[in-house]
Design a protein around this motif. Sequence first.
Motif, PDB file in Angstrom:
ATOM      1  N   ARG A 255       0.884  -1.170   0.000  1.00 23.51           N
ATOM      2  CA  ARG A 255       0.000   0.000   0.000  1.00 23.51           C
ATOM      3  C   ARG A 255       0.918   1.215   0.000  1.00 23.51           C
TER       4      ARG A 255
ATOM      5  N   PHE B  12      -1.778   3.615  -4.009  1.00 20.34           N
ATOM      6  CA  PHE B  12      -1.656   2.427  -4.870  1.00 20.34           C
ATOM      7  C   PHE B  12      -1.765   1.161  -4.030  1.00 20.34           C
ATOM      8  N   HIS B  13      -2.620   0.273  -4.475  1.00 19.33           N
ATOM      9  CA  HIS B  13      -2.689  -1.064  -3.867  1.00 19.33           C
ATOM     10  C   HIS B  13      -2.093  -2.038  -4.876  1.00 19.33           C
ATOM     11  N   ASP B  14      -0.864  -2.436  -4.647  1.00 21.76           N
ATOM     12  CA  ASP B  14      -0.161  -3.316  -5.575  1.00 21.76           C
ATOM     13  C   ASP B  14       0.067  -4.662  -4.894  1.00 21.76           C
TER      14      ASP B  14
ATOM     15  N   ASP C 129       0.893  -7.166  -9.959  1.00 20.17           N
ATOM     16  CA  ASP C 129      -0.257  -6.359 -10.354  1.00 20.17           C
ATOM     17  C   ASP C 129      -0.078  -4.959  -9.778  1.00 20.17           C
TER      18      ASP C 129
ATOM     19  N   GLN D 107      -1.515  -1.212  -9.538  1.00 21.06           N
ATOM     20  CA  GLN D 107      -2.795  -0.520  -9.725  1.00 21.06           C
ATOM     21  C   GLN D 107      -2.661   0.520 -10.836  1.00 21.06           C
ATOM     22  N   ASP D 108      -3.590   0.477 -11.774  1.00 25.65           N
ATOM     23  CA  ASP D 108      -3.521   1.382 -12.919  1.00 25.65           C
ATOM     24  C   ASP D 108      -3.822   2.816 -12.461  1.00 25.65           C
ATOM     25  N   SER D 109      -3.211   3.765 -13.142  1.00 22.44           N
ATOM     26  CA  SER D 109      -3.410   5.160 -12.771  1.00 22.44           C
ATOM     27  C   SER D 109      -3.489   6.017 -14.032  1.00 22.44           C
TER      28      SER D 109
ATOM     29  N   SER E 284       1.905  -3.612 -14.854  1.00 21.33           N
ATOM     30  CA  SER E 284       1.652  -4.990 -14.406  1.00 21.33           C
ATOM     31  C   SER E 284       2.330  -5.942 -15.377  1.00 21.33           C
TER      32      SER E 284
END
Lengths: 299, 540
Positions: free
Chosen positions: B425, B442-444, B469, B471-473, B483
């Motif tokens: 996070r 971001f949650h990766d 993965d 998180q897309d932004s 990713s």
Amino acid sequence: MKKIPLILSTILACALSAQAKLNVVATLPDFGSLAREIGGDKINLVVLAKATEDPHFVDARPSFVVSLRNADLLIDGGAELELGWLPPLLQNARDPKIEIGKPGRVQASQGIRLMNVPANVTRAAGDVHALGNPHFTVDPIIAKAIAQHIAQSFSALDPANAAFYEANYKKFEATINAKLQEWGAAMSPFKGQHVVAYHDSWPYFAHRFGVNIDIFLEPKPGIPPSPSHLTEVIAQVKAQKVKAIIVEPFHDRRIAEKVASATGAKVVEFSQFPGGLPGTDNYVKLIDTLVSRLAAALK
Amino acid sequence: MKKMILMTLAIFPLTTGLAQEVTPVSASSPAPKVSNSTPAAAADVEALRQQVQSLTETVKALQQQVKDQQAALEKANLTGESGLPQNPEPSPIAAAEGSPAPGASAPPRFPTEDTSVVASATAPAVSGTPVPGGFPTTDTSVVTSAPETISSTGVGASLTQPITIGGGRNYMNISFDGLFALAYSSAKDLDHIEVGDHDPQQRGFNARNIELALDGAVDPYFEGFANIVFKLDNDNQTDVEVEEAFMQTTSLPFNLQLKAGQFFAAFGRLNPTHPHTWDFVDTSLVNGLFLGPDGLRGVGAQTSWTLPLPWYSQLIFASQNGRGSTGFSFRNPGDDGMFFDRITTDREARGLQDFVWIPRWENSVDLSPTQVVLAGVSGAFGSNETGANSRTQIYGVDFLYKWKSSHAEGGFPFVKWQTEFMYRRFEAGRGANESFPVAETFHDWGLYSQVLWGFKKGWVAGIRGDYVDMQDSKFTDDLDRQSRWRISANLTWYPTEFSKIRLQYNQDSLEENFFLSGRQVESVFLQWEFILGSHGAHKF
């Protein structure tokens, strides 16, 4: 639910009774067997390496750390056989009782003159042990010395049972002294005969019983047999009319059998460790088995 | 029953020894009592007395014999006649047990002692435990000198003794490791495809990990470690890294250990290890992208405690500065002062919250004599440089299963399955002076799972799957936020434990996101390694 107190009290009782006994850890099964001879039921014994696996490469399992952490006494070889796995275990165990120099540490090689100490140490010669050949327990006279060392250390840590340990040592010594007559007689017809071994683990056994275990399937210690080396070995076996090829439980028996079928020699399963062969749950039975197997093959 | 016999054996010499002194007393004191009873009892007592007397005489004779033998042996030792194994007389025990009288036509005996192998008494005399009378003489009489102990098996324990290298004595273990790779990749930017700093960084030859390792006992209280890494960049310039240099305690009570200096954080399985112990040419994607190209390491302190439980259970807690590229997701100013597109606030620590705090708990049990399982949970918590109060949390779970044959030669055959999962996070703030338009969180997450099969002595086949993965932004176009997945397969040959040759194939797939298009990359590596110096011990 009612059973819980019962279980708890059982665990407690076990813990308490366990405390009364010496917690002994042996790195290798031969030392474990000698510790059992001396300690009998007065010790809790944990043996780290398995009798059937290569003692040079044992996994430093985390559970071993727990055994070492709880140990009152550790018996190791002291000659670098366990170099690849014992140091990190001791580092993690953090048990001051088993440090070198403490009464809780028995290094079996102490007081033993190691054979084949290399003059120059180079890994070009393979996995050579710098302090000398560490496979010494298979000489019964050395086993007696180790047993005595163990008995003295047990007595120092557990004086209440000193007489018991001393008596067990004396019994072991008398047994070995008597057995040596038997073993010596069984091997005496084969004095000077050459024997092939997979790895150079047998100089002490050979020295004791007068045979020459001096041809090896490994071209250099720890290096797997190559076809060209095996060709040389086969020629040697034929020239010297060698009758026996010694392999240990963890060695590739097929390689020995290849040489055997090319020469007429017999493959003999050997083990440095009690428990490594069927029916060898203690030291005397192991040497009994080794002597009778080798004598049968050399006939 | 056995025990009873042993006990009797143990007590026998004591009682016979005592009998000598007891005889005169027994003549006076117990006698009156006996005289009150029947005459038959008195006769019994008389018979017993005679028996005791004859026993006493036997014991005396035996003691004399023992003394004579001792004297003879000592003489022999002094005059140096004992070079060759000799046939000692039958031991007193054997004689007492009813063997024929010594000297009577004994058959030629096999030697039961050998001073050429048993150098001296096996241990210093044990104080406080007097040896019962009649103890075999042969071993105690060959005490010639104090036993000499040379050992390096207890490197961790023999703290004040020199540590041996190759049979010599030294105060420090030294080893040198060279790890090289020849790389081919369908991508020109191999330094981006490979996320680890010690991974191959260009097509052609790579020397990314040339390592000097030192360790030894500092004194009875500490041991010290250092790993200095030299690496050649793509222009063949040498970089030097103090990868690790720390001391740790050896003798704290309660199974505690303290460690301080520059060290790898104990986060998961892969992070705390050096590249030459890796099972693949490159680091895992999740390790490289979450914990950083060089792994999470830094200057700090750590305490660890092995719990007093019946199984292996250890708690580890560390704190590090977490600054710079080795604190990648934390106080990392980034390349050219940018991280995740933000201009970073490169500031001094304001308080404890700016350090990275790294707890770990690991447990291991043996499923059977050939199977071991180790599982751990880790965390890393701290602040990052992308905003005034932005923070990072990374959580990890790792699992290891290993099977090794009970008839293993050289550690083979074995099967090892290792998996790590991480979740990050990351609070990406608005950068220095709120220069970035938005703040995002971001949650990766990512994981790798690998299976190694040592199918023959010296030979290991491996396969690994990687996935990350991000998180897309719509605001952040950073290349590291793509990713991606990877499949790797390799084959390694260890001629000995001091060298290896490894061939590896990687298939990389980078997924399309708002800014970046997707692409496929194939790479092949040939890696080789040599190790000089002290024998590295293998941690589990």
